[in-house]
Design a protein around this motif. Structure first.
Motif, short mmCIF file in Angstrom:
data_model
loop_
_atom_site.label_atom_id
_atom_site.label_comp_id
_atom_site.label_asym_id
_atom_site.label_seq_id
_atom_site.Cartn_x
_atom_site.Cartn_y
_atom_site.Cartn_z
N THR A 190 32.40 -91.04 -7.62
CA THR A 190 31.52 -90.77 -6.55
C THR A 190 30.69 -89.63 -6.97
N ALA A 191 30.34 -89.20 -7.97
CA ALA A 191 29.65 -88.25 -8.43
C ALA A 191 28.20 -88.41 -8.42
N LEU A 192 27.80 -89.51 -8.51
CA LEU A 192 26.25 -89.94 -8.55
C LEU A 192 26.13 -90.90 -7.41
N ARG A 193 25.55 -90.33 -6.23
CA ARG A 193 25.29 -91.12 -5.04
C ARG A 193 23.84 -91.60 -5.21
N LEU A 194 23.91 -92.89 -4.71
CA LEU A 194 22.79 -93.66 -4.85
C LEU A 194 22.16 -93.72 -3.42
N ASP A 195 20.48 -93.98 -3.33
CA ASP A 195 20.16 -94.24 -2.11
C ASP A 195 20.26 -95.47 -1.45
N THR A 196 21.47 -95.45 -0.60
CA THR A 196 22.05 -96.87 -0.33
C THR A 196 21.13 -97.24 1.04
N ASP A 197 20.96 -96.02 1.78
CA ASP A 197 20.13 -96.31 3.02
C ASP A 197 18.60 -96.97 2.83
N ARG A 198 17.95 -96.52 1.86
CA ARG A 198 16.77 -97.04 1.46
C ARG A 198 16.89 -98.44 0.91
N LEU A 199 17.90 -98.80 0.19
CA LEU A 199 18.28 -100.05 -0.20
C LEU A 199 18.49 -100.91 1.03
N VAL A 200 19.43 -100.73 1.86
CA VAL A 200 19.59 -101.48 3.20
C VAL A 200 18.42 -101.67 4.04
N VAL A 201 17.66 -100.76 4.27
CA VAL A 201 16.42 -100.72 5.05
C VAL A 201 15.55 -101.69 4.44
N GLY A 202 15.18 -101.57 3.07
CA GLY A 202 14.27 -102.18 2.46
C GLY A 202 14.76 -103.71 2.46
N LEU A 203 16.07 -103.94 2.19
CA LEU A 203 16.52 -105.47 2.19
C LEU A 203 16.24 -106.14 3.56
N LYS A 204 16.51 -105.49 4.66
CA LYS A 204 16.25 -105.86 6.01
C LYS A 204 14.86 -106.05 6.23
N GLU A 205 14.09 -105.22 5.93
CA GLU A 205 12.64 -105.44 6.17
C GLU A 205 12.26 -106.90 5.44
N ALA A 206 12.84 -107.16 4.19
CA ALA A 206 12.43 -108.27 3.51
C ALA A 206 13.09 -109.46 4.15
N GLY A 207 13.88 -109.41 5.07
CA GLY A 207 14.27 -110.40 5.92
C GLY A 207 15.86 -110.77 5.55
N TRP A 208 16.66 -109.84 4.94
CA TRP A 208 18.12 -110.05 4.47
C TRP A 208 18.92 -109.71 5.88
N HIS A 209 19.77 -110.19 6.13
CA HIS A 209 21.08 -109.69 7.07
C HIS A 209 21.94 -109.09 6.22
N VAL A 210 22.12 -107.72 6.22
CA VAL A 210 23.00 -107.05 5.42
C VAL A 210 24.30 -106.57 6.41
#
Length: 301
Positions: A135-155
């Protein structure tokens, strides 16, 4: 002795060279699955199953391959986790998957690599059982999820939805990744939908047996998963040697019957860890799944 050693080194070098070539030799697989409820009005549902992209910035080759996959005209796109393969790949992933979902329904679940960046590990570690995630390198998961949802994905993150598709309503439960203890079946209503629907579809990144039991016990028709990379290195005639979970190795890639109650499709995935750019007898893949009605005389177990 010297001759035998020379042959061994030659075979090892040839295998390594081929593995480096094969890990970018994408293939589009096709499978027909008789899993829909019998109904005269239902024809088929075409699903594009994508998993384990492990995307890195500027990966044009993967983008071009996914564009070609879309020419098969899927009705529904599904991603079963590990989209990210690099901390700087979030925007690339959103942009790429926006193309995939355009004009169709899309549903996705996340994997551990969508939260934590890749780290160097010994490949021998996988022979001792499922790996531990750094868990040393945390990614920007929130930005990924928001972007996918805005593109039309159900996450979906331990959630249930009903998708409106060409065959009618599809009951979908998407669980978070059990590989990092994030799956929470207790958060989800598992009761059978009323009225009945032609398909109950389960999604999870890592196909751990306990999670698959939840889907099978609830009467799901089909579960899609990834995570295993199909073993990534397979021995011809034997198959996968490891799958990084507790799923039987014979089920580590492709279509199988889980406990004779439910169809299971495990994608070998498109990518690989930044630190393991190698595949052998296990080409990176996307699958087109044509879901068709079960024969009317077959009673679902």
């Amino acid at each position: 002795m010297k001759r035998a050693l020379k042959r061994l080194v030659t075979v090892a070098v040839a295998g390594l060279t081929w593995g480096l070539i094969e890990h970018r030799w994408f293939v589009l697989r096709h499978q027909t699955i008789p899993t829909l409820a019998p109904c005269d009005a239902v024809s088929a549902l075409r699903v594009l199953h994508i998993s384990d992209l492990h995307l890195r910035p500027g990966d044009r080759r993967m983008r071009q391959f996914l564009r070609r996959s879309l020419t098969r005209g899927p009705d529904l796109a599904v991603v079963t986790g590990d989209i990210l393969g690099h901390p700087d790949a979030v925007d690339d992933a959103i942009d790429l998957l926006a193309e995939v979902v355009a004009g169709r329904q899309g549903v996705a679940v996340l994997g551990s690599n969508d939260r934590f960046g890749p780290t160097l590990k010994s490949p021998l570690r996988y022979f001792r059982g499922p790996s531990r995630v750094s868990t040393a390198l945390r990614l920007d998961t929130d930005r990924l999820v928001v972007g996918l949802k805005e593109a039309g994905w159900h996450v979906l993150c331990n959630e249930r939805i009903t998708l409106d598709t060409a065959i009618g309503g599809v009951d979908v439960i998407g669980l978070d990744d059990p590989h990092i203890g994030a799956a929470s079946p207790a958060q989800v209503d598992w009761s059978a939908p009323t009225p009945a629907v032609p398909l109950r579809l389960g999604l999870v990144h890592a196909p751990y047996v306990g999670i698959l039991d939840h889907f099978a016990d609830a009467g799901f028709d089909l579960t899609l998963a990834g995570h295993t990379h199909g073993g990534q290195v397979r021995v011809p005639g034997i198959g996968a040697l490891v799958d990084n979970c507790d799923l039987p190795l014979r089920m580590a890639r492709g279509l199988s019957r889980y406990d004779n109650r439910m169809w299971l499709h495990v994608s070998a995935g498109l990518g690989n860890s930044l630190y393991a750019p190698l595949r052998f007898a296990c080409r990176p893949e996307v699958s087109v799944l044509d879901l068709v009605p079960r024969p009317a005389l077959v009673t679902k177990l």
